[in-house]
Motif scaffolding. Structure first.
Motif, PDB file in Angstrom:
ATOM      1  N   GLY A  44      -6.675  -7.683 -10.229  1.00  0.00           N
ATOM      2  CA  GLY A  44      -6.332  -6.906  -9.040  1.00  0.00           C
ATOM      3  C   GLY A  44      -5.023  -7.330  -8.406  1.00  0.00           C
ATOM      4  O   GLY A  44      -4.181  -7.968  -9.035  1.00  0.00           O
ATOM      5  N   ALA A  45      -4.850  -6.960  -7.130  1.00  0.00           N
ATOM      6  CA  ALA A  45      -3.592  -7.248  -6.422  1.00  0.00           C
ATOM      7  C   ALA A  45      -3.513  -8.735  -6.106  1.00  0.00           C
ATOM      8  O   ALA A  45      -4.418  -9.287  -5.485  1.00  0.00           O
ATOM      9  N   MET A  46      -2.422  -9.382  -6.530  1.00  0.00           N
ATOM     10  CA  MET A  46      -2.254 -10.827  -6.344  1.00  0.00           C
ATOM     11  C   MET A  46      -1.095 -11.090  -5.378  1.00  0.00           C
ATOM     12  O   MET A  46      -0.336 -10.187  -5.043  1.00  0.00           O
ATOM     13  N   PRO A  47      -0.910 -12.362  -4.943  1.00  0.00           N
ATOM     14  CA  PRO A  47       0.099 -12.644  -3.911  1.00  0.00           C
ATOM     15  C   PRO A  47       1.510 -12.203  -4.272  1.00  0.00           C
ATOM     16  O   PRO A  47       2.215 -11.654  -3.437  1.00  0.00           O
ATOM     17  N   GLN A  48       1.933 -12.445  -5.536  1.00  0.00           N
ATOM     18  CA  GLN A  48       3.294 -12.047  -5.884  1.00  0.00           C
ATOM     19  C   GLN A  48       3.438 -10.522  -5.882  1.00  0.00           C
ATOM     20  O   GLN A  48       4.500 -10.001  -5.562  1.00  0.00           O
ATOM     21  N   THR A  49       2.348  -9.823  -6.233  1.00  0.00           N
ATOM     22  CA  THR A  49       2.376  -8.354  -6.146  1.00  0.00           C
ATOM     23  C   THR A  49       2.657  -7.959  -4.697  1.00  0.00           C
ATOM     24  O   THR A  49       3.461  -7.078  -4.417  1.00  0.00           O
ATOM     25  N   LYS A  50       1.994  -8.645  -3.781  1.00  0.00           N
ATOM     26  CA  LYS A  50       2.131  -8.354  -2.358  1.00  0.00           C
ATOM     27  C   LYS A  50       3.576  -8.569  -1.904  1.00  0.00           C
ATOM     28  O   LYS A  50       4.148  -7.765  -1.175  1.00  0.00           O
ATOM     29  N   PHE A  51       4.180  -9.659  -2.364  1.00  0.00           N
ATOM     30  CA  PHE A  51       5.547 -10.008  -1.969  1.00  0.00           C
ATOM     31  C   PHE A  51       6.533  -8.899  -2.340  1.00  0.00           C
ATOM     32  O   PHE A  51       7.257  -8.375  -1.505  1.00  0.00           O
ATOM     33  N   VAL A  52       6.530  -8.499  -3.618  1.00  0.00           N
ATOM     34  CA  VAL A  52       7.506  -7.507  -4.084  1.00  0.00           C
ATOM     35  C   VAL A  52       7.170  -6.122  -3.532  1.00  0.00           C
ATOM     36  O   VAL A  52       8.053  -5.374  -3.114  1.00  0.00           O
ATOM     37  N   THR A  53       5.870  -5.787  -3.501  1.00  0.00           N
ATOM     38  CA  THR A  53       5.461  -4.464  -3.011  1.00  0.00           C
ATOM     39  C   THR A  53       5.846  -4.295  -1.543  1.00  0.00           C
ATOM     40  O   THR A  53       6.287  -3.218  -1.123  1.00  0.00           O
ATOM     41  N   GLY A  54       5.684  -5.354  -0.750  1.00  0.00           N
ATOM     42  CA  GLY A  54       6.068  -5.303   0.665  1.00  0.00           C
ATOM     43  C   GLY A  54       7.536  -4.970   0.823  1.00  0.00           C
ATOM     44  O   GLY A  54       7.927  -4.146   1.675  1.00  0.00           O
ATOM     45  N   LYS A  55       8.379  -5.582  -0.022  1.00  0.00           N
ATOM     46  CA  LYS A  55       9.819  -5.299   0.021  1.00  0.00           C
ATOM     47  C   LYS A  55      10.080  -3.829  -0.347  1.00  0.00           C
ATOM     48  O   LYS A  55      10.897  -3.154   0.274  1.00  0.00           O
ATOM     49  N   ALA A  56       9.365  -3.344  -1.392  1.00  0.00           N
ATOM     50  CA  ALA A  56       9.586  -1.972  -1.878  1.00  0.00           C
ATOM     51  C   ALA A  56       9.164  -0.943  -0.829  1.00  0.00           C
ATOM     52  O   ALA A  56       9.885   0.020  -0.556  1.00  0.00           O
ATOM     53  N   LEU A  57       7.982  -1.153  -0.223  1.00  0.00           N
ATOM     54  CA  LEU A  57       7.493  -0.195   0.781  1.00  0.00           C
ATOM     55  C   LEU A  57       8.390  -0.203   2.012  1.00  0.00           C
ATOM     56  O   LEU A  57       8.644   0.834   2.625  1.00  0.00           O
ATOM     57  N   GLY A  58       8.884  -1.384   2.368  1.00  0.00           N
ATOM     58  CA  GLY A  58       9.794  -1.499   3.521  1.00  0.00           C
ATOM     59  C   GLY A  58      11.070  -0.702   3.323  1.00  0.00           C
ATOM     60  O   GLY A  58      11.674  -0.206   4.288  1.00  0.00           O
ATOM     61  N   LEU A  59      11.490  -0.543   2.058  1.00  0.00           N
ATOM     62  CA  LEU A  59      12.702   0.238   1.760  1.00  0.00           C
ATOM     63  C   LEU A  59      12.400   1.734   1.631  1.00  0.00           C
ATOM     64  O   LEU A  59      13.298   2.533   1.348  1.00  0.00           O
ATOM     65  N   GLY A  60      11.112   2.106   1.792  1.00  0.00           N
ATOM     66  CA  GLY A  60      10.739   3.525   1.728  1.00  0.00           C
ATOM     67  C   GLY A  60      10.579   4.062   0.319  1.00  0.00           C
ATOM     68  O   GLY A  60      10.580   5.277   0.108  1.00  0.00           O
ATOM     69  N   LEU A  61      10.442   3.188  -0.688  1.00  0.00           N
ATOM     70  CA  LEU A  61      10.321   3.648  -2.075  1.00  0.00           C
ATOM     71  C   LEU A  61       8.919   4.199  -2.336  1.00  0.00           C
ATOM     72  O   LEU A  61       7.931   3.709  -1.785  1.00  0.00           O
ATOM     73  N   LYS A  62       8.845   5.230  -3.199  1.00  0.00           N
ATOM     74  CA  LYS A  62       7.554   5.868  -3.491  1.00  0.00           C
ATOM     75  C   LYS A  62       6.905   5.180  -4.693  1.00  0.00           C
ATOM     76  O   LYS A  62       7.513   5.113  -5.761  1.00  0.00           O
ATOM     77  N   PRO A  63       5.655   4.677  -4.519  1.00  0.00           N
ATOM     78  CA  PRO A  63       5.029   3.944  -5.634  1.00  0.00           C
ATOM     79  C   PRO A  63       4.180   4.837  -6.545  1.00  0.00           C
ATOM     80  O   PRO A  63       3.615   5.842  -6.112  1.00  0.00           O
ATOM     81  N   ILE A  64       4.128   4.440  -7.827  1.00  0.00           N
ATOM     82  CA  ILE A  64       3.138   4.977  -8.778  1.00  0.00           C
ATOM     83  C   ILE A  64       2.292   3.762  -9.165  1.00  0.00           C
ATOM     84  O   ILE A  64       2.841   2.739  -9.572  1.00  0.00           O
ATOM     85  N   VAL A  65       0.973   3.842  -9.020  1.00  0.00           N
ATOM     86  CA  VAL A  65       0.107   2.699  -9.344  1.00  0.00           C
ATOM     87  C   VAL A  65      -0.459   2.868 -10.750  1.00  0.00           C
ATOM     88  O   VAL A  65      -1.024   3.918 -11.082  1.00  0.00           O
ATOM     89  N   VAL A  66      -0.263   1.831 -11.579  1.00  0.00           N
ATOM     90  CA  VAL A  66      -0.818   1.840 -12.937  1.00  0.00           C
ATOM     91  C   VAL A  66      -1.800   0.683 -13.037  1.00  0.00           C
ATOM     92  O   VAL A  66      -1.415  -0.480 -12.881  1.00  0.00           O
ATOM     93  N   VAL A  67      -3.087   0.995 -13.267  1.00  0.00           N
ATOM     94  CA  VAL A  67      -4.093  -0.052 -13.485  1.00  0.00           C
ATOM     95  C   VAL A  67      -4.036  -0.391 -14.970  1.00  0.00           C
ATOM     96  O   VAL A  67      -4.444   0.410 -15.820  1.00  0.00           O
TER      97      VAL A  67
ATOM     98  N   GLY B  14      12.235   4.588  -6.836  1.00  0.00           N
ATOM     99  CA  GLY B  14      10.773   4.567  -6.919  1.00  0.00           C
ATOM    100  C   GLY B  14      10.322   3.322  -7.643  1.00  0.00           C
ATOM    101  O   GLY B  14      11.119   2.646  -8.304  1.00  0.00           O
ATOM    102  N   VAL B  15       9.024   2.974  -7.510  1.00  0.00           N
ATOM    103  CA  VAL B  15       8.505   1.789  -8.197  1.00  0.00           C
ATOM    104  C   VAL B  15       7.209   2.123  -8.925  1.00  0.00           C
ATOM    105  O   VAL B  15       6.427   2.967  -8.481  1.00  0.00           O
TER     106      VAL B  15
END
Length: 610
Positions: A106-129, A96-97
């Motif tokens: 807010g969401a920035m480009p590097q966030t997008k890069f790593v998050t895309g990899k995590a979602l592609g692997l099927g990991l379940k996210p918890i979002v912390v603002v 999980g991530v």
């Protein structure tokens, strides 16, 4: 032997400077990992000097905490895409991530890069603002941005139904209520235990382990870090390493098995499926090899690593001042050090030149290669570094392709026109432009990497230092043709010795100086930027002629404007193709590749005729 604690393996994802390492500090404190009176440094996970100074995470590092009878293994991931090779492999170790986003940025480009990899692997996210107490926070809009980001990254329904917490990592609280301004991190601990699944792995199968990180220890030799995918491993068990094709790399024994406890690696007798461990005992095995019981023949599938996009030439320092400040100056020493770097940092590729005096080092970006150079100069190396060049590719039809980057720029509204004009000159395409509140505009471009080399310094000048630029590798696409480079020429010293204040005073009208009086200079060294487009050879050692005539009144005191002092990254981005950066433990100097003016003219004619 006591039963192992139930496990949760998570990675923490955040953009640079969104508070990830500070939040991990608070998780340590509130889980009881540190004693009440134990003295610990701020940002404990930033383990090397460069990470502490720059405030960025460069190396991915596992750690673990115990909370309410659970062991939570946390992997701190780098927030910058240049270190993305670490990120892709790290995510295969977790279930999980935790995605941390700034309540204002807010969401920035590097966030997008790593998050895309995590979602592609099927990991379940918890979002912390995070940083919910910021006066310019806009948590509702940021949450919408995160949701839109997940949709654009093809998240499945389960991933889109993510839990959200509002936190202040610095003040150590998390809550489901965005208006909360006190408390502790218990809601975050509870959500990790509840939302992240336990590792679903077979403890009874033969032992297998995918090497994800590699480092070298003076006593243990090679140390491979990763997650045990199946079975159990005891110290001194026979193991072997197999590559992606299933070929045996080497056979050996597990001489040391280390588990992570807080910030320390602790020797353990046994590791089970799901544990994140470090393993010693092999000499050739590397990242993405499968380490397993001798009866295992099928390798674990490893994440492919994105190819390098940028290369620089690392050469022996051959300037007249070589060898005065560093003690590691020979090509053999440089070669050995670069090969060691390439061994542990798999995103870097080192190629030796035919003359054996220089090496081409290819990596993911200027920041990554800059960190390698900075680390080497602190170890006592002297180097000559060339201008970065992008690595071109070819498409199916044999046409030339080049790397493109997504560039997200946040600027004050008044500077947006200048930025758009400069970026379009560098062949960038505007893909999005929208107000981001507080008198700022967020502009998104798709730009060839080649056009961005050297732009950052100009960008900061154009935006009066208030602009923020974030870049992310996007794709390889059609070559864009010639792109204009640096607009101004340079002032080149035509003599060797020490700069004189009187001479520099008269040179100030010519442009911006890089040096101060009494600084050591040599023929061919760049001492300033010319106000015009051509290069100009000047004499920074010219003294005032002393005569027996006295002028009425005293000579005016010389008042020089402070010189422009460049950091390593600024210097590398500034230089042109016929220039290089001389890097020593104490100095960063700019110089021409050919120090002799006649040789420079000869090489210039050759280039024109080519």
């Amino acid at each position: 032997m006591s039963a192992p604690l139930p496990l949760r393996n998570i990675a923490i994802i955040a953009h640079v400077d969104h508070g990830k390492t500070t939040l991990v500090d608070q998780l340590f404190r509130q889980s009881g990992t540190f004693r009440e009176n134990q003295r610990i440094e701020e940002r404990a996970m930033d383990s090397n000097d460069l990470e502490k100074e720059r405030g960025i995470t460069i190396l991915a590092k596992p750690t673990s905490i115990e909370w309410n009878g659970y062991r939570i293994n946390i992997v701190d991931t780098p927030g910058h895409a240049d270190f993305g090779a670490e990120v892709e492999r790290i995510l295969s170790m977790v279930d999980g991530v935790v995605l941390l986003v700034d309540s204002s940025e807010g969401a920035m480009p590097q966030t997008k890069f790593v998050t895309g990899k995590a979602l592609g692997l099927g990991l379940k996210p918890i979002v912390v603002v995070n940083k919910i107490d910021r006066p310019d926070g806009r948590h509702a809009e940021v949450l919408d941005e995160v949701f839109d980001l997940f949709v654009s990254l093809d998240a499945n329904d389960e991933q889109l139904d993510f839990p959200t917490l509002y936190a202040s990592g610095r003040n150590g609280y998390a809550s489901y209520d965005p208006d909360a301004r006190e408390g502790n991190l218990t809601p975050l601990f509870e959500k990790i235990v509840e939302h992240v699944p336990a590792p679903d792995l077979d403890v009874d199968a033969p032992f297998s382990f995918l090497a994800t990180l590699l480092d070298r220890d003076n006593f243990m030799g090679r140390v491979l870090t990763g997650r045990v995918q199946s079975g159990t491993l005891k110290v001194n068990d026979p193991i072997r390493a197999i590559d992606a094709e299933g070929k045996v790399v080497e056979v050996g024994r597990a001489t040391k098995v280390l588990s992570f406890r807080g910030l320390d690696r602790v020797p353990v007798e046994e590791a089970r499926a799901g544990d994140i461990i470090a393993l010693a005992g092999l000499e050739k095995a590397t990242v993405s090899n499968t380490i397993a019981d001798p009866q295992v023949t099928v390798p674990i599938k490893a994440q492919p690593i994105d190819p390098p996009t940028l290369a620089m030439r690392f050469a022996v320092n051959d300037s007249p001042l070589a060898g005065r400040e560093g003690d590691k100056v020979t090509s053999r020493m440089i070669r050995d050090r670069l090969m060691r770097e390439a061994e542990t940092n798999v995103a870097i590729r080192v190629t030796e030149s035919a003359d054996k005096d220089s090496f081409e080092v290819a990596g993911r970006g200027e920041l990554q290669l800059g960190v390698v150079i900075e680390t080497m100069r602190r170890e006592g190396f002297e180097l000559g570094i060339s201008r970065p060049r992008v690595l071109f590719g070819t498409d199916e039809k044999g046409g030339r392709t080049e790397p493109y980057e997504t560039v997200v720029i946040d600027v004050d509204d008044e500077h947006s026109g200048t930025v758009v004009e400069k970026m379009q000159r560098r062949k960038a395409e505007l893909t999005d432009m929208r107000p981001s509140g507080s008198g700022k505009t967020r502009i998104t471009f798709s730009a060839p990497s080649r056009g961005l080399i050297g732009y950052h310094g100009e960008f900061l000048s154009d935006t009066r230092g208030t602009g923020i630029m974030n870049r992310l590798f996007e794709k390889y696409d059609a070559h864009k043709g010639p792109i204009e480079g640096r607009q101004n020429g340079v002032l080149i010293s035509n003599c060797t010795g020490e700069a004189v204040g009187y001479a520099l005073n008269s040179l100030e009208d010519r442009g911006v100086l890089f040096i101060k009086p009494q600084e050591k200079i040599y023929e061919g060294m760049l001492i300033g930027e010319n106000a015009k487009t051509d290069d100009l050879e000047v004499n920074p050692m010219k003294s005032k002629q002393l005569t027996n005539f006295r002028s009425t009144g005293k000579d005016d005191a010389i008042r020089l404007t402070p010189p422009r002092v460049m950091t390593l990254e600024q210097a590398i981005a500034y230089i042109d193709d016929d220039e290089m950066v001389e890097v020593t433990p104490q100095s960063i100097r700019l110089r021409k590749v050919w120090l002799d003016p006649n040789e420079r003219k000869k090489q210039g004619r050759k280039k024109e005729n080519a």
